[in-house]
Scaffold this active site. Structure first.
Site, short mmCIF file in Angstrom:
data_model
loop_
_atom_site.label_atom_id
_atom_site.label_comp_id
_atom_site.label_asym_id
_atom_site.label_seq_id
_atom_site.Cartn_x
_atom_site.Cartn_y
_atom_site.Cartn_z
N LYS A 185 0.99 -1.68 -0.19
CA LYS A 185 0.35 0.09 0.22
C LYS A 185 0.67 1.30 -0.39
O LYS A 185 2.28 1.18 0.09
CB LYS A 185 -0.62 -0.55 1.00
CG LYS A 185 -1.90 -0.83 1.62
CD LYS A 185 -2.82 -1.27 -0.31
CE LYS A 185 -4.34 -2.03 -0.08
NZ LYS A 185 -3.93 -3.35 0.10
C1 LIG Z 1 -5.73 -4.19 1.16
C2 LIG Z 1 -7.13 -3.60 0.54
C3 LIG Z 1 -7.95 -4.16 1.47
C4 LIG Z 1 -7.47 -5.16 3.35
O1 LIG Z 1 -6.91 -4.63 3.46
P1 LIG Z 1 -5.96 -5.36 4.12
O2 LIG Z 1 -5.45 -4.90 5.64
O3 LIG Z 1 -4.97 -6.37 4.06
O4 LIG Z 1 -6.33 -5.96 5.48
C5 LIG Z 1 -8.78 -3.89 1.81
N1 LIG Z 1 -9.85 -3.14 0.50
C6 LIG Z 1 -8.51 -3.13 -0.22
C7 LIG Z 1 -10.09 -2.62 -1.58
C8 LIG Z 1 -7.84 -3.14 -0.47
O5 LIG Z 1 -6.92 -3.17 -1.39
#
Ligand SMILES: *Cc1c(COP(=O)(O)O)cnc(C)c1O
Length: 379
Positions: A185
């Protein structure tokens, strides 16, 4: 200059200063939820402009707790998008409710607000929009629908910490906004997440529910003498710890600079690829601030997997975000979804390829990716 032969799909931005801050925590006594988490929450709340920020272990946890804090559970329905990571709708199932998908806009891949009202039933309790790839949904329209039907709005902002549109920030119109610090992210601690809210009661619920539903945190028990605690409600184990928090504090201070670099690479991609035969780009809403999380191209669905493969053979890291959720085996089995149910999400999901995009990438590397993609398309 050495010749470029390989571009990774992603590289993080944890720097020496972040590592030093994590080292300080590791050399200290207190590792779990404490002063570094409180500092992270403070800085995050300042950045998002939302008064309450709560550090968690993931965005999935943030989505789940938002539903629980909103008293959404068995027998309820939540409107969301089929074009996302499965975490979004899985969180609805974790809460005991049913995800109801609404198809997406052809031009952006975001949930089509004009189709939401037709999907509402007596059981609908919330709308969970996802700001796909970093571009905000039409939050004014979504808030308006929610107000008219007395629904909660829980924003999945995993791609979009930095985004704004139509004069509002991500999280500004939602009852809760959920963020991810997963490994790929915009800012990351490997795993991690946060939920922000303007609602004081929800904030209190989040703080209890992230630690089993008990009424005293470890820091309460540590900074003062041992105290007995009670568990008034059943919670989960979702509290962020000081180690993860320490990695995020510095990245948050650099977040706009990191965004600026991705935004520049985005321009290079757009200039290099617009008008290229065999590639279509999604629209970016004018006047909005795109968080520039994922740069995607749409190609011929008959050739998508071959192109994906060939790009990797030639050294370009790629991914697919996303094959639609309703066609995953569990969703087909459990809810009886079939091909054709959400045609626009299926079209985009069948054609999309995500290209490398991160601040450590150089302009030359972006040009290499463009060159290789064009060769593969013509090959
Ligand atoms: C990465 C992601 C999540 C989940 O995030 P985590 O921190 O891994 O639980 C949820 N929604 C979207 C759109 C994502 O890209």
């Amino acid at each position: 200059m050495t010749e470029i032969t390989k571009v990774e799909f992603f590289k993080h931005n944890i720097d020496e200063e972040d590592i030093r801050r994590a080292g300080d925590i590791l050399r200290s006594v207190f590792l779990t939820t404490g002063s570094a988490v409180a500092e992270f929450e403070q800085v995050f709340s300042e950045y998002t402009g939302i008064p309450h920020a709560v550090g968690l272990t993931s965005c999935t946890a943030a989505l789940h707790l938002s539903l629980l804090a909103g008293s959404i559970g068995g027998g309820d329905e939540v409107i969301t998008t089929p074009l996302s990571f499965c975490a979004t709708s899985n969180s609805v199932i974790h809460a005991g409710a049913r995800p109801v998908f609404v198809d997406v806009e052809r031009k952006t891949g975001n949930i089509d607000a004009s189709l939401i009202e037709a999907a509402l039933t007596e059981k609908t309790k919330a709308i969970m929009p996802v700001h796909l790839y970093g571009q905000m949904c039409d939050m004014k329209a979504i808030r308006d629908i929610a107000d008219r039907h007395n629904l909660l709005v829980i924003e999945d902002a995993a791609h979009a910490i930095e985004a704004r549109r139509d004069g509002v920030r991500v999280g500004e119109l939602g009852d809760a906004a959920c963020y991810s610090f997963y490994a790929t992210k915009n800012i990351t601690s490997g795993e991690g997440g946060a939920v922000c809210t303007r609602n004081k009661d929800m904030d209190e619920a989040f703080r209890m529910l992230r630690l089993h539903g008990i009424d005293k945190s470890a820091i309460d028990r540590y900074t003062r003498r041992y105290q007995h605690w009670d568990m008034p409600v059943l919670g989960w184990k979702y509290n962020m710890d000081n180690i993860h928090a320490s990695l995020l504090i510095g990245q948050l201070r650099r977040i706009d600079e990191l965004w600026g670099r991705r935004s520049r690479l985005w321009e290079i991609y757009e200039e290099g690829l617009s008008g290229t035969k065999g590639v279509e780009l999604l629209d970016t809403v004018s006047g909005a601030r795109h968080a520039c999380h994922l740069f995607t191209v749409l190609v011929d669905p008959q050739r998508r997997d071959a192109i994906l493969w060939e790009l990797q053979v030639r050294g370009v890291g790629v991914a697919v975000n996303y094959r639609p959720i309703h066609l995953l085996s569990y969703y087909r089995k459990t809810y009886g979804y079939r091909e054709g149910d959400y045609p626009v999400a299926e079209q985009i999901g069948g054609r999309t390829i995500s290209l490398p995009l991160y601040p450590k990438m150089t302009d030359d590397e972006a040009c290499f990716v463009i060159k290789v993609l064009k060769e593969v398309l013509n090959g």
